[in-house]
Scaffold this active site. Structure first.
Site, PDB file in Angstrom:
ATOM      1  N   GLU A 123      17.425  -6.080   3.130  1.00  0.00           N
ATOM      2  CA  GLU A 123      17.501  -5.891   4.582  1.00  0.00           C
ATOM      3  C   GLU A 123      16.590  -6.876   5.320  1.00  0.00           C
ATOM      4  O   GLU A 123      16.966  -7.433   6.359  1.00  0.00           O
ATOM      5  CB  GLU A 123      17.142  -4.449   4.936  1.00  0.00           C
ATOM      6  CG  GLU A 123      18.161  -3.412   4.480  1.00  0.00           C
ATOM      7  CD  GLU A 123      18.123  -3.139   2.977  1.00  0.00           C
ATOM      8  OE1 GLU A 123      19.120  -2.626   2.444  1.00  0.00           O
ATOM      9  OE2 GLU A 123      17.083  -3.442   2.334  1.00  0.00           O
TER      10      GLU A 123
ATOM     11  N   GLU B  69       8.095 -17.548  -3.819  1.00  0.00           N
ATOM     12  CA  GLU B  69       8.214 -16.268  -4.510  1.00  0.00           C
ATOM     13  C   GLU B  69       9.677 -15.818  -4.556  1.00  0.00           C
ATOM     14  O   GLU B  69      10.160 -15.310  -5.578  1.00  0.00           O
ATOM     15  CB  GLU B  69       7.358 -15.216  -3.809  1.00  0.00           C
ATOM     16  CG  GLU B  69       7.396 -13.854  -4.482  1.00  0.00           C
ATOM     17  CD  GLU B  69       6.468 -12.851  -3.821  1.00  0.00           C
ATOM     18  OE1 GLU B  69       6.541 -11.658  -4.192  1.00  0.00           O
ATOM     19  OE2 GLU B  69       5.683 -13.235  -2.949  1.00  0.00           O
TER      20      GLU B  69
ATOM     21  N   PRO C  80       8.615 -18.236   0.418  1.00  0.00           N
ATOM     22  CA  PRO C  80       9.828 -18.909  -0.059  1.00  0.00           C
ATOM     23  C   PRO C  80       9.793 -19.213  -1.560  1.00  0.00           C
ATOM     24  O   PRO C  80      10.802 -19.036  -2.245  1.00  0.00           O
ATOM     25  CB  PRO C  80       9.860 -20.197   0.783  1.00  0.00           C
ATOM     26  CG  PRO C  80       9.202 -19.807   2.063  1.00  0.00           C
ATOM     27  CD  PRO C  80       8.083 -18.873   1.648  1.00  0.00           C
TER      28      PRO C  80
ATOM     29  N   GLU D  13       0.848  -1.199   0.000  1.00  0.00           N
ATOM     30  CA  GLU D  13       0.000   0.000   0.000  1.00  0.00           C
ATOM     31  C   GLU D  13       0.877   1.241   0.000  1.00  0.00           C
ATOM     32  O   GLU D  13       2.078   1.173   0.332  1.00  0.00           O
ATOM     33  CB  GLU D  13      -0.903  -0.006   1.227  1.00  0.00           C
ATOM     34  CG  GLU D  13      -1.874  -1.162   1.231  1.00  0.00           C
ATOM     35  CD  GLU D  13      -2.809  -1.182   2.429  1.00  0.00           C
ATOM     36  OE1 GLU D  13      -3.657  -2.092   2.495  1.00  0.00           O
ATOM     37  OE2 GLU D  13      -2.696  -0.291   3.305  1.00  0.00           O
TER      38      GLU D  13
END
Length: 410
Positions: free
Chosen positions: A400, A275, A273, A159
């Site tokens: 990250e 993806e 996982p 979003e």
């Protein structure tokens, strides 16, 4: 695994006269070793996928970029030859294959330099949410249409005010009788402008973070649904990444994915996982593409009276690139084999996504540098690949976030 359309629509094995020097160099590099997950069925599929991408995608890449989306007929054509929902069971119209079949298509698409067609998301993500969590009625209604190309799928997570923090989404789906009323907005949605079905992440309990998340099937012809602009990205310019809006969209309660509300966050974590492995597969194929393009360029281009390939710096840089690609390929092959055997865990998926996305960007940068000024020109595939690769360190979980996931397992 289905084969009915392969030999009839593309009868010449290997795709006929499609070999360029770049393609030949790439094949020579990739075929030096056979991945352990390959078999004869996958060899046949690679022939089909390679021919399809060479004939149906490669000649139209510039058009896709100009239009900011692929031709809608590309989806139908892919459905006709059996390249959609490759790893979905045949009883739902799919190919009956495994993740390895999806990997083949991703590789062949990358090897023609295309980043516009959102087939990996349609095949490997949206269809698998339906397969894993959908009711029998939902699977029978949507999966055959996705396999034929009649329906294009998208998944709407992000979003405007939230990125990786999915627990903080604001889009609501509040129950009123036998319906849910959905209100909110999404952004950065792949296949957004062409999607017929949007798997939407919503809050069915706005007061609960992870426990309030559900997944909702929303057909795009539902009143109250609208699309915003196709976003202007620095890369992947032919991919229809869009804004989506939900203004009191009413869908039946049967459109909830799963038997009960509040299962969405768990569903997302279980599917991520795969993806992330999809991203890693495309990264490695892109690295191999960059290497092949650059080998061709440095052998043809001259400077100071000799080919650029003749300079020691060129050889050393490409030796590094070849090594990076080979190491990444070995890791991806291991993860594909693990995933086909249902043994790929969350930390390993994060590792392969982190490693391959970071290394792909470095490889693309090195190869662009060896092209000199031409590497900065959009007409050269290396320039587009350099820009396209950058987002892979962001989507499907940023680098990250990958490090955070990995560190939790140490």
């Amino acid at each position: 695994m289905r084969t009915h359309a392969w030999n009839t629509l593309y009868p010449q094995k290997g795709g006929g006269d499609i070999g360029t020097s770049c393609t030949q160099a790439l094949r020579a590099f990739v075929m030096t070793r056979r991945p352990p997950w390959m078999n004869a069925d996958l060899d046949d599929l690679r022939d089909l996928a390679r021919t399809f991408c060479e004939k149906e995608i490669k000649p139209h890449i510039e058009t896709f970029i100009a239009d900011k989306h692929v031709d809608r007929q590309l989806w139908n054509r892919a459905g006709e030859v059996g390249l959609l929902c490759l790893s979905i069971p045949e009883e739902y119209g799919g190919g009956g294959g495994t993740f390895a079949h999806e990997a083949i298509l991703i590789e062949e698409q990358a090897r023609v330099g295309d980043s516009s067609w959102g087939a990996s998301l349609h095949n490997g993500i949206v269809a698998h949410y339906l397969l894993a969590y959908g009711t029998e009625e939902q699977k029978l209604e949507w999966l055959p249409k996705m396999a034929s190309g009649e329906v294009v799928g998208a998944i709407a997570m992000t979003e405007p005010g939230t990125g990786s923090d999915l627990q903080n989404i604001k889009t609501k789906a509040l129950r009123e009788g036998d319906e849910y009323v959905v209100s909110g907005s999404k952004t950065f949605i792949t296949n957004g402008s062409q999607a017929d079905l949007v798997l939407t992440v919503v809050k069915t309990d706005p007061d609960d973070r992870a426990g309030g998340i559900s997944l909702m099937l929303i057909p795009t012809d539902t009143p109250g649904f609208s699309r915003g602009r196709v976003l202007d990205k620095i890369g992947m310019k032919g991919q229809d990444t869009s804004e989506l809006f939900f203004d009191n969209v009413r869908v039946p309660t049967t459109h909830l994915l799963g038997l009960t509300e509040g299962q969405g966050f768990v569903q997302l974590m279980q599917q991520l996982p795969q993806e992330r492995l999809l991203v890693a597969v495309s990264n490695v194929a892109a690295m191999e593409f960059c290497l092949a393009e650059t080998l061709t360029y440095v052998r043809d281009r001259t400077a100071f009276g000799r080919p650029i390939w003749g300079f020691q710096n060129t050889k050393f840089k490409l030796a590094e690139v070849a090594t990076e690609a080979r190491v990444a390929r070995s890791f991806v092959d291991e993860c594909i084999q693990l995933h086909v055997g249902e043994g790929l865990d969350i930390p390993t998926a994060a590792m392969v996504k982190l490693w391959c996305s970071e290394r792909a960007q470095r490889v693309a940068d090195t190869c662009l540098q060896l092209h000199g000024g031409y590497g900065y020109m959009n007409e050269y595939p290396i320039a587009r690949m350099w820009a396209d690769m950058r987002v892979s360190q962001i989507y499907a979980g940023s680098s990250e976030i990958m490090k955070e996931i990995i560190s939790r397992s140490l």
